[in-house]
Scaffold this active site. Structure first.
Site, mmCIF file in Angstrom:
data_model
loop_
_atom_site.group_PDB
_atom_site.id
_atom_site.type_symbol
_atom_site.label_atom_id
_atom_site.label_comp_id
_atom_site.label_asym_id
_atom_site.label_seq_id
_atom_site.Cartn_x
_atom_site.Cartn_y
_atom_site.Cartn_z
ATOM 1 C CG ASN A 15 -7.366 -1.802 -6.063
ATOM 2 O OD1 ASN A 15 -5.940 -2.991 -5.432
ATOM 3 N ND2 ASN A 15 -7.934 -1.395 -5.007
ATOM 4 C CG ASP B 106 -2.020 1.031 0.766
ATOM 5 O OD1 ASP B 106 -2.295 1.407 0.185
ATOM 6 O OD2 ASP B 106 -2.992 0.678 2.328
#
Ligand code: FPP
Length: 233
Positions: free
Chosen positions: A61, A13
């Protein structure tokens, strides 16, 4: 205690924030992040870690702006074609987990090609979670089991935890010893919910593009000094 680390799972991340901090487009962070994937895969193998699972793209996503999704998919295309050869040379087996059918057909073909080409590599396995969501994985498994029971191929009484583990996308791969999430966020984000039941969690403020093998080795050392009790005393 020096317990060997068999499997590390990582949520990579902070690519976007890494780039924004430098006044670059978010996609520059993904590009740098993809390079770190290769370095960390080799570093994990060098440390004797047999399995590394990386969260490259979640089912959620897909909801990002189209140009960011397109960039990530193009990066993947490029990496699957070029950089992964380096992993093959390092005797690393590559496999993928996730909802494949949502990906473009040329990417699916590359994934199958890499899995086939590297299937006999035995120094380590790099498992890439791509279009992956843990709840979808568990839902699929429940459906498969229900179908077997309905067909009379499995009895209700025989279902145990192993039945479920053996029917997840990760079948045959031991549960992660360590989960790492970079960038300071402390969430699981629908990642390996079943498999992480007894893993040790490490949250680092480092953005993924800045994550180094030194930090990986530091985490492994800390893990080895922790005591895992699996619910016992
Ligand atoms: C999270 O950062 C990262 C991703 C959504 C994608 C991870 C992908 C890569 C590292 C590159 C491609 C992977 C391979 C296997 C070649 P973010 O965009 O959520 O960052 P932010 O939270 O700072 O916005």
């Amino acid at each position: 205690m020096n317990e060997p680390v068999k499997h590390i799972a990582i949520i990579m991340d902070g690519n976007g924030r890494w780039a924004t901090k430098r006044g670059l487009p978010r996609t520059a962070g993904h590009k740098r992040g993809a390079e770190v994937v290769i370095d960390i895969s080799k570093a994990a193998k060098e440390a004797g870690v047999k399995y590394l699972t990386l969260y490259a793209f979640s089912t959620e996503n897909w909801k990002r702006p189209k140009d960011e999704v397109d960039t990530l998919m193009n990066l993947l295309r490029q990496y699957l074609s070029e950089n992964f050869e380096e992993l093959n040379k390092n005797d690393i087996r590559i496999c993928f987990i996730g909802e494949r059918e949502m990906l473009a057909s040329d990417i699916i073909e590359k994934m199958q090609y890499l899995e086939e080409k590297t299937k006999n590599n035995s120094s380590a396995t790099l498992q890439i979670a791509l279009s992956y969501g843990s709840r979808a994985e568990i839902t699929n498994t429940v459906k498969k089991i229900a179908q077997k029971v309905k067909n009379g191929d499995m009895s209700l009484e025989s279902i145990d935890e192993k039945t479920i583990s053996d029917m997840l996308y990760t079948k045959g791969i031991p549960d992660p010893d360590i989960l790492i999430r970079t960038s300071g966020e402390q969430r699981l984000s629908n990642y390996l919910l079943w498999q992480l039941a007894y893993s040790e969690f490490f949250f680092t403020p480092t953005y993924w593009p800045d994550f180094t093998k030194e930090e990986l080795y530091e985490i492994i050392k800390t893990y080895q000094s922790r005591e895992r009790r699996y619910g016992k005393i």
